[in-house]
Write an enzyme that holds these catalytic residues in place. Structure first.
Site, PDB file in Angstrom:
ATOM      1  N   GLU A   1       0.845  -1.194   0.000  1.00 20.68           N
ATOM      2  CA  GLU A   1       0.000   0.000   0.000  1.00 20.68           C
ATOM      3  C   GLU A   1       0.880   1.245   0.000  1.00 20.68           C
ATOM      4  O   GLU A   1       2.024   1.210   0.479  1.00 20.68           O
ATOM      5  CB  GLU A   1      -0.887  -0.032   1.256  1.00 20.68           C
ATOM      6  CG  GLU A   1      -1.821   1.174   1.372  1.00 20.68           C
ATOM      7  CD  GLU A   1      -2.925   0.999   2.397  1.00 20.68           C
ATOM      8  OE1 GLU A   1      -2.870   0.038   3.188  1.00 20.68           O
ATOM      9  OE2 GLU A   1      -3.844   1.840   2.410  1.00 20.68           O
TER      10      GLU A   1
ATOM     11  N   ASN B   1     -12.103  -1.379  -1.022  1.00 21.81           N
ATOM     12  CA  ASN B   1     -11.463  -1.984   0.144  1.00 21.81           C
ATOM     13  C   ASN B   1     -12.210  -1.561   1.402  1.00 21.81           C
ATOM     14  O   ASN B   1     -12.558  -0.387   1.560  1.00 21.81           O
ATOM     15  CB  ASN B   1     -10.009  -1.500   0.235  1.00 21.81           C
ATOM     16  CG  ASN B   1      -9.349  -1.877   1.553  1.00 21.81           C
ATOM     17  OD1 ASN B   1      -9.007  -3.034   1.763  1.00 21.81           O
ATOM     18  ND2 ASN B   1      -9.197  -0.911   2.449  1.00 21.81           N
ATOM     19  N   GLU B   2     -12.456  -2.518   2.278  1.00 18.72           N
ATOM     20  CA  GLU B   2     -13.122  -2.230   3.552  1.00 18.72           C
ATOM     21  C   GLU B   2     -14.252  -1.216   3.343  1.00 18.72           C
ATOM     22  O   GLU B   2     -14.281  -0.144   3.960  1.00 18.72           O
ATOM     23  CB  GLU B   2     -12.118  -1.776   4.622  1.00 18.72           C
ATOM     24  CG  GLU B   2     -11.091  -2.874   4.901  1.00 18.72           C
ATOM     25  CD  GLU B   2     -10.244  -2.697   6.166  1.00 18.72           C
ATOM     26  OE1 GLU B   2     -10.245  -1.603   6.748  1.00 18.72           O
ATOM     27  OE2 GLU B   2      -9.578  -3.685   6.552  1.00 18.72           O
TER      28      GLU B   2
ATOM     29  N   TYR C   1      -6.862  -9.117  11.415  1.00 15.23           N
ATOM     30  CA  TYR C   1      -5.550  -8.841  11.996  1.00 15.23           C
ATOM     31  C   TYR C   1      -5.466  -9.448  13.389  1.00 15.23           C
ATOM     32  O   TYR C   1      -6.469  -9.484  14.121  1.00 15.23           O
ATOM     33  CB  TYR C   1      -5.315  -7.330  12.085  1.00 15.23           C
ATOM     34  CG  TYR C   1      -4.995  -6.709  10.741  1.00 15.23           C
ATOM     35  CD1 TYR C   1      -3.712  -6.785  10.213  1.00 15.23           C
ATOM     36  CD2 TYR C   1      -5.977  -6.055   9.998  1.00 15.23           C
ATOM     37  CE1 TYR C   1      -3.409  -6.224   8.974  1.00 15.23           C
ATOM     38  CE2 TYR C   1      -5.681  -5.495   8.753  1.00 15.23           C
ATOM     39  CZ  TYR C   1      -4.391  -5.579   8.251  1.00 15.23           C
ATOM     40  OH  TYR C   1      -4.090  -5.031   7.037  1.00 15.23           O
TER      41      TYR C   1
ATOM     42  N   GLU D   1      -6.114  -9.322   3.644  1.00 11.05           N
ATOM     43  CA  GLU D   1      -5.300  -8.636   4.660  1.00 11.05           C
ATOM     44  C   GLU D   1      -5.273  -9.501   5.901  1.00 11.05           C
ATOM     45  O   GLU D   1      -6.331  -9.843   6.454  1.00 11.05           O
ATOM     46  CB  GLU D   1      -5.852  -7.243   4.987  1.00 11.05           C
ATOM     47  CG  GLU D   1      -5.596  -6.239   3.884  1.00 11.05           C
ATOM     48  CD  GLU D   1      -6.006  -4.813   4.247  1.00 11.05           C
ATOM     49  OE1 GLU D   1      -5.902  -4.429   5.424  1.00 11.05           O
ATOM     50  OE2 GLU D   1      -6.436  -4.090   3.321  1.00 11.05           O
TER      51      GLU D   1
ATOM     52  N   GLN E   1       2.080  -5.990   5.691  1.00 13.43           N
ATOM     53  CA  GLN E   1       2.334  -5.663   4.309  1.00 13.43           C
ATOM     54  C   GLN E   1       3.792  -5.975   3.991  1.00 13.43           C
ATOM     55  O   GLN E   1       4.601  -6.063   4.906  1.00 13.43           O
ATOM     56  CB  GLN E   1       2.036  -4.193   4.055  1.00 13.43           C
ATOM     57  CG  GLN E   1       0.608  -3.814   4.328  1.00 13.43           C
ATOM     58  CD  GLN E   1       0.258  -2.408   3.795  1.00 13.43           C
ATOM     59  OE1 GLN E   1       1.049  -1.765   3.125  1.00 13.43           O
ATOM     60  NE2 GLN E   1      -0.944  -1.956   4.148  1.00 13.43           N
TER      61      GLN E   1
HETATM   62  O1  AHR Z   1      -3.016  -2.608   6.245  1.00 12.13           O
HETATM   63  C1  AHR Z   1      -3.299  -1.383   6.828  1.00 12.13           C
HETATM   64  C2  AHR Z   1      -4.767  -1.020   6.717  1.00 12.13           C
HETATM   65  O2  AHR Z   1      -5.533  -1.934   7.451  1.00 12.13           O
HETATM   66  C3  AHR Z   1      -5.361  -1.076   5.340  1.00 12.13           C
HETATM   67  O3  AHR Z   1      -5.139   0.084   4.617  1.00 12.13           O
HETATM   68  C4  AHR Z   1      -6.820  -1.253   5.616  1.00 12.13           C
HETATM   69  O4  AHR Z   1      -7.479  -1.948   4.590  1.00 12.13           O
HETATM   70  C5  AHR Z   1      -6.840  -2.005   6.934  1.00 12.13           C
HETATM   71  O5  AHR Z   1      -7.722  -1.448   7.829  1.00 12.13           O
END
Ligand code: AHR
Length: 519
Positions: free
Chosen positions: A51, A199-200, A268, A323, A372
């Site tokens: 990103e 995204n999201e 995450y 992600e 990332q």
């Molecule tokens: O990876 C960092 C961020 O986490 C991304 O931009 C977003 O999609 C997520 O919330």
């Protein structure tokens, strides 16, 4: 003092590599069903994510064509290209993340001096000069041998803008956008297959409800076409966060199957969003909490899959975990919006266990993207000007790349538990596959940071012969590679196994990752 330290280290390595068979009963047992491989572990499960965030693109991948200090090819670091090729990086998602829904691709083409700037609203309000754009990214993917995965701007863009982008990168004939591409120096299309529709969308991508986004998705997906009806394009819906099962339900219910090839999921491993904790200075309690979040991936995938199975029993729509990874506080002294964090043995265990989960769900999970690649979150590479280090996570992903495009072998696991006070987690994580040459690979993780554990492996349908192995381990959970000590953690030959009849006893040190090969 130095001698003492060397002695202690040697003792540690010795104790953790010797086979304890004979003194200790097998703890966990696993049957590998080598004759039952039905699904292929898609290589794209081993994908990555880049990103425009902090130093992922600028300073990470890209240092500019005029950089005399850092060897590069068209501005892309040569050391990064080499490391990622060795990793067998299968795909790369770009340009975000949250950034994707602010990005206007036409700002990133043509002569660099003429490109307009923008403000990176999500990641520190820094000025983005658009010097790394579509050509830079797609040419870099060619250099890496990786499939590009483009996330389009649904949140603040237009359908026309997205349709133009598809035409620009994929159209092979005479068309306004193909002509513009040629004017900008690229004759042949790149044939980009993977397209993420925002995204999201429930958050930074526009704060939409699932029902609203499903309608918007239908509109956008209609205009993401490859004109030939060859079904080469994969349109991926912005997916749920964690356990938002309603989101997946609505996508599967409201989007016609001829408009969708994949649906995303983000998860995450965060202890607490308000207090994420240090990446390197953490307690065993914090380790446990991180691992509990990581292992939750299995439950999340099972439940999202169950919904998908109801609407799509033939498994035409893929689950794409685009992600995932550990998320901690940024390194002290660094910009809070740049998400730069170190990477320890905790991350190696997290990566090994998560990749085992993905492998074991190969029937539906066809792609995943670690967040990332460089200098951001659970990075595989960290850079500091001309220096570059590989993290423990890099080594795990490299050890595991033997699973790419191999046949998943189902396992019967009798696990043991890692206990932390009155909390507990499965101690052993495992997956196995058979590659095209017939070699079988078994990846094992001892999640337990307090003791070595033994796994008793039985093979059904193949011989337990010609065994070799590699291991990633270190004396302390918090150990990590630094620019001063870049090879503190690296894979070593693993000898902690012994054969007894039709069984293999494998003893793994605490918090270690092992990959065995049987040829
Ligand atoms: O990876 C960092 C961020 O986490 C991304 O931009 C977003 O999609 C997520 O919330």
């Amino acid at each position: 003092m130095k001698k003492m330290r060397i002695f202690l280290l040697a003792t540690y390595v010795f104790l953790n590599q010797i086979v304890t068979f004979g003194q200790q009963a097998a703890d966990a047992s696993i049957i590998i069903n080598a004759d039952q491989g039905k699904y292929t572990i898609d290589k794209h499960i081993y994908g990555h994510f880049a990103e425009h965030l902090g130093r992922c693109i600028y300073g990470g991948f890209y240092v500019g064509e005029n950089n005399q200090k850092i060897p590069n090819t068209n501005g892309v670091r040569n050391d990064v290209v080499q490391a990622l090729k060795e990793l067998k990086i299968p795909n790369l998602r770009w340009p975000g993340g949250c950034f994707a829904d602010t990005y206007h691709w036409k700002d990133g083409i043509g002569p660099k001096k003429d490109r307009p700037t923008m403000v990176n609203q999500w990641w520190g309000g820094v000025t983005e000069d658009n010097s790394f754009g579509t050509h830079d990214f797609l040419n870099m993917c060619e250099l890496l041998g990786a499939e590009p995965y483009l996330s389009v701007n649904v949140g603040s863009g237009t359908v026309k803008e997205v349709a133009d982008w598809v035409q620009y990168v994929n159209h092979d004939g005479v068309s306004p956008m193909a002509n513009l591409r040629k004017e900008n120096g690229r004759e042949k299309p790149w044939n980009v297959k993977y397209w993420g529709m925002g995204n999201e969308a429930w958050g930074c991508g526009g704060n939409m409800t699932a029902e609203y986004y499903a309608n918007i998705y239908r509109q956008y997906a209609t205009f993401v076409s490859d004109w030939t009806n060859s079904k080469q394009i994969q349109r991926i819906a912005s997916g749920a966060s964690d356990a938002d099962y309603h989101w997946t339900e609505v996508m599967m219910r409201d989007i016609p199957k001829n408009l969708i090839e994949g649906i995303a999921l983000h998860h995450y491993s965060v202890i607490n969003w308000g207090n994420k904790g240090s990446a390197t200075d953490f307690s065993e309690d914090q380790y446990f909490s991180t691992m509990r979040q990581a292992l939750l991936m299995d439950e999340l995938i099972i439940k999202h899959k169950n919904i998908m199975d109801r609407y799509d029993p033939d498994k035409r729509v893929d689950l794409i975990v685009d992600e995932w990874g550990g998320w901690y506080d940024v390194e002290p002294g660094t910009n809070g919006a740049f998400l730069y964090q170190q990477n320890t043995m905790r991350d190696a265990v997290l990566a090994g266990a998560t990749l085992n989960i993905f492998n074991n769900h190969a029937d539906r999970v066809k792609m995943a993207n670690l967040a990332q690649t460089i200098n951001v979150l659970q990075a595989v590479i960290l850079t500091d000007e001309e220096k570059l280090i590989l993290t423990p996570t890099y080594h795990v992903m490299k050890m595991y790349n033997v699973h790419q495009d191999a046949a998943l072998l189902p396992l019967d696991v009798k696990n043991i538990m890692y206990k932390n006070g009155n909390r507990e987690l499965p101690a052993i994580s495992a997956s196995a596959s058979k590659d095209k040459n017939g070699a079988i690979h078994i990846s094992l993780v001892n999640v337990d940071p307090t003791k070595s554990n033994t796994v008793n492996l039985t093979m059904h349908g193949a011989a337990l012969a010609n065994i070799s192995g590699s291991i990633l381990s270190s004396p302390k959970l918090q150990d990590h590679n630094t620019f001063d000590n870049p090879n503190k953690i690296k894979p070593a030959t693993f000898r902690g196994f012994t054969k007894k009849g039709d069984q293999l006893m494998v003893t793994m040190p605490p918090f270690s990752v092992v990959v065995l090969e049987l040829k």
